[in-house]
Design an enzyme around this catalytic site. Structure first.
Site, PDB file in Angstrom:
ATOM      1  N   LYS A   7      31.579 116.170  86.090  1.00  6.96           N
ATOM      2  CA  LYS A   7      31.693 114.930  85.320  1.00  6.96           C
ATOM      3  C   LYS A   7      32.810 115.148  84.309  1.00  6.96           C
ATOM      4  CE  LYS A   7      29.346 110.965  84.639  1.00  6.96           C
ATOM      5  NZ  LYS A   7      28.568 110.127  85.544  1.00  6.96           N
ATOM      6  N   GLY A  37      17.660  95.414  81.239  1.00  6.65           N
ATOM      7  CA  GLY A  37      19.067  95.312  81.591  1.00  6.65           C
ATOM      8  C   GLY A  37      19.302  94.145  82.529  1.00  6.65           C
ATOM      9  N   GLY A  39      22.670  93.994  83.929  1.00  2.38           N
ATOM     10  CA  GLY A  39      24.023  94.351  84.355  1.00  2.38           C
ATOM     11  C   GLY A  39      24.104  94.505  85.859  1.00  2.38           C
ATOM     12  N   VAL A  92      23.480  97.048  88.090  1.00  3.40           N
ATOM     13  CA  VAL A  92      22.356  97.597  88.864  1.00  3.40           C
ATOM     14  C   VAL A  92      21.149  96.671  88.779  1.00  3.40           C
ATOM     15  CG1 VAL A  92      20.751  99.535  89.075  1.00  3.40           C
ATOM     16  CG2 VAL A  92      23.165  99.973  88.580  1.00  3.40           C
ATOM     17  N   ALA A  93      20.853  96.206  87.569  1.00  4.08           N
ATOM     18  CA  ALA A  93      19.694  95.328  87.372  1.00  4.08           C
ATOM     19  C   ALA A  93      19.831  94.042  88.185  1.00  4.08           C
ATOM     20  CB  ALA A  93      19.548  94.991  85.891  1.00  4.08           C
TER      21      ALA A  93
HETATM   22  P1  NAD Z   1      26.121  97.606  83.205  1.00  2.00           P
HETATM   23  O1  NAD Z   1      26.999  97.925  82.042  1.00  2.00           O
HETATM   24  O2  NAD Z   1      26.594  96.686  84.270  1.00  2.00           O
HETATM   25  O3  NAD Z   1      24.720  97.027  82.676  1.00  2.00           O
HETATM   26  C1  NAD Z   1      23.998  97.590  81.632  1.00  2.00           C
HETATM   27  C2  NAD Z   1      23.341  96.447  80.890  1.00  2.00           C
HETATM   28  O4  NAD Z   1      22.414  96.988  79.954  1.00  2.00           O
HETATM   29  C3  NAD Z   1      24.318  95.575  80.093  1.00  2.00           C
HETATM   30  O5  NAD Z   1      24.170  94.227  80.477  1.00  2.00           O
HETATM   31  C4  NAD Z   1      23.912  95.818  78.639  1.00  2.00           C
HETATM   32  O6  NAD Z   1      24.088  94.678  77.815  1.00  2.00           O
HETATM   33  C5  NAD Z   1      22.434  96.166  78.806  1.00  2.00           C
HETATM   34  N1  NAD Z   1      21.825  96.872  77.678  1.00  2.00           N
HETATM   35  C6  NAD Z   1      22.373  97.782  76.856  1.00  2.00           C
HETATM   36  N2  NAD Z   1      21.478  98.180  75.947  1.00  2.00           N
HETATM   37  C7  NAD Z   1      20.329  97.521  76.211  1.00  2.00           C
HETATM   38  C8  NAD Z   1      19.030  97.503  75.629  1.00  2.00           C
HETATM   39  N3  NAD Z   1      18.737  98.254  74.563  1.00  2.00           N
HETATM   40  N4  NAD Z   1      18.089  96.697  76.158  1.00  2.00           N
HETATM   41  C9  NAD Z   1      18.361  95.909  77.218  1.00  2.00           C
HETATM   42  N5  NAD Z   1      19.580  95.886  77.814  1.00  2.00           N
HETATM   43  C10 NAD Z   1      20.542  96.676  77.310  1.00  2.00           C
HETATM   44  O7  NAD Z   1      25.707  99.039  83.792  1.00  2.00           O
HETATM   45  P2  NAD Z   1      25.126  99.378  85.228  1.00  2.00           P
HETATM   46  O8  NAD Z   1      26.224  99.842  86.095  1.00  2.00           O
HETATM   47  O9  NAD Z   1      24.218  98.287  85.672  1.00  2.00           O
HETATM   48  O10 NAD Z   1      24.260 100.678  84.886  1.00  2.00           O
HETATM   49  C11 NAD Z   1      22.953 100.573  84.322  1.00  2.00           C
HETATM   50  C12 NAD Z   1      22.342 101.970  84.257  1.00  2.00           C
HETATM   51  O11 NAD Z   1      22.285 102.531  85.561  1.00  2.00           O
HETATM   52  C13 NAD Z   1      23.098 102.977  83.402  1.00  2.00           C
HETATM   53  O12 NAD Z   1      22.170 103.861  82.800  1.00  2.00           O
HETATM   54  C14 NAD Z   1      23.951 103.721  84.412  1.00  2.00           C
HETATM   55  O13 NAD Z   1      24.294 105.016  83.946  1.00  2.00           O
HETATM   56  C15 NAD Z   1      22.968 103.783  85.575  1.00  2.00           C
HETATM   57  N6  NAD Z   1      23.604 103.984  86.880  1.00  2.00           N
HETATM   58  C16 NAD Z   1      24.514 103.103  87.354  1.00  2.00           C
HETATM   59  C17 NAD Z   1      25.083 103.296  88.619  1.00  2.00           C
HETATM   60  C18 NAD Z   1      26.047 102.313  89.221  1.00  2.00           C
HETATM   61  O14 NAD Z   1      26.363 102.467  90.401  1.00  2.00           O
HETATM   62  N7  NAD Z   1      26.537 101.328  88.485  1.00  2.00           N
HETATM   63  C19 NAD Z   1      24.705 104.422  89.366  1.00  2.00           C
HETATM   64  C20 NAD Z   1      23.756 105.304  88.863  1.00  2.00           C
HETATM   65  C21 NAD Z   1      23.210 105.072  87.617  1.00  2.00           C
END
Ligand code: NAD
Length: 349
Positions: free
Chosen positions: A81, A182, A184, A186-187
């Site tokens: 990383k 969340g 974003g 993934v959600a």
């Molecule tokens: P993203 O930035 O698209 O979404 C994250 C969301 O979380 C944002 O909308 C943000 O406003 C929200 N958020 C932040 N703090 C918050 C809180 N306290 N309460 C509620 N919502 C909150 O990110 P993502 O790509 O969807 O990733 C989400 C998680 O999954 C992260 O922990 C990331 O490390 C993990 N992850 C992502 C991937 C990927 O492929 N994108 C892969 C493995 C792990």
């Protein structure tokens, strides 16, 4: 602290590379935890750290996590990383990304990068002008690769279903209540797939507009961010931040299952025992959220098409079952069981 070797997050990392480029202002740390299974793969984080020591700790901790994640995903890749230390204004320039690409190229393939927080596909395209050791780039339709988010969502969806099958004896999510932290990348993917199967959703995001848009699309409802962790539901799916499972938050959980995509959900390893003691089924984060790295890993390895990526992601439920079986048989918590399995796979058992 006497030396870098005494950093609490140091775990016999093979290589920790400090990069300074005076012309562009780039400062970065590239950490290679293990190459036992192959080149060390993991994304680049672009983040403003109050102290540079925090950047070192992040690189060490996250690279170890990638070793475990890649090993448990069955990929012939080690774990690495990188973090780029952004200034307070988060200035990012082409020159900086170019210097960063040259630094990766200089490691001759020991480390392979992709996107992480603060790094977009567009940024990677710039980095890729200087290095071939990169994935997560735009790909032709149908090929492995590109944005990992939807693939992570698919794996999380399958993992949630596996947890529901095991804990609640149900074959699908119809009529079940999912609390999703969340809204974003993934959600959103998880919410769409769960809603399509008939799940009822409660969604929270600090960005209320995002939560509302996702709820409107999926027929769900929203709740304040500070209330999502205590919602009475069938599944809590953390898909936002890390370190949300603390002794206090675990004591207040109102769900039989925690299964979501966020990285590093446990505040410390000790929280695994607290979840087990409350009889909450936990899906170890780096196992359930491996869909994205499976996609970009296969892109880098030049292996296969989208169908093959999906087939590999479909093995995630089986891995979770193996962990839960072992956890049940031994009485050890699921997070510890997963770590032990991963350590064995990287030759450090
Ligand atoms: P993203 O930035 O698209 O979404 C994250 C969301 O979380 C944002 O909308 C943000 O406003 C929200 N958020 C932040 N703090 C918050 C809180 N306290 N309460 C509620 N919502 C909150 O990110 P993502 O790509 O969807 O990733 C989400 C998680 O999954 C992260 O922990 C990331 O490390 C993990 N992850 C992502 C991937 C990927 O492929 N994108 C892969 C493995 C792990």
């Amino acid at each position: 602290m006497d030396s870098l070797w005494d950093y609490p997050d140091f775990d016999a990392h093979e290589l920790v590379h400090f990069v300074t480029d005076h012309e562009s202002g780039l400062r970065a740390i590239i950490a290679v935890h293990s190459r036992h299974l192959g080149p060390a793969a993991g994304g680049t984080r672009f983040w403003h750290y109050a102290q540079s020591g925090e950047a070192v700790a992040d690189a060490l901790r996250l690279s170890r996590g990638m070793s475990f994640k890649n090993a448990m995903a069955g990929l012939p890749l080690g774990g690495g990383k990188a973090v780029i230390l952004a200034d307070a204004g988060r200035t990012k320039t082409e020159a900086m990304l170019a210097a960063y690409g040259k630094a990766i190229e200089g490691l001759c393939g020991a480390y392979v990068t992709a996107e992480d927080v603060g790094i977009s596909v567009g940024d990677l395209v710039e980095v890729a002008k200087q290095t071939r050791y990169i994935s997560g780039l735009p790909v032709a339709s149908g090929r492995a690769g590109g944005d990992p988010g939807p693939y992570t969502s698919y794996g999380v969806f399958l993992g949630v279903k596996a947890a529901v099958r095991r804990k609640l004896g149900r074959d699908n999510l119809s009529g079940l209540h999912l609390a999703i932290q969340g809204a974003g990348s993934v959600a959103s993917g998880l919410a769409r797939q769960a809603a399509a199967e008939g799940a009822r959703l409660t969604i929270a995001d600090v960005d209320q507009a995002k939560a509302e848009a996702l709820a409107a699309e999926t027929g769900g409802t929203t709740i304040a961010p500070d209330a999502i962790m205590t919602v009475a539901a069938d599944v809590l799916s953390p898909c936002a931040l890390g370190a949300i499972l603390t002794p206090e938050s675990i004591a207040a959980l109102n769900v039989p299952i925690v299964a979501g995509g966020a990285n590093n959900q446990l505040a410390t390893q000790a929280e695994g025992d607290l979840l087990r003691d409350r009889d909450i089924l936990y899906a170890p984060d780096y196992v359930i959220n491996a869909g994205g790295i499976i996609n970009v890993g296969m892109e880098y390895l030049g292996e296969g098409d989208e169908a093959q990526v999906r087939a590999r992601i479909e093995q995630i439920p089986g891995r979770l079952e193996t962990i839960w079986d072992e956890s049940e048989a031994s009485g050890r918590n699921a997070a510890d069981v997963a770590d032990d399995m991963a350590r064995k796979l990287i030759g450090r058992g």
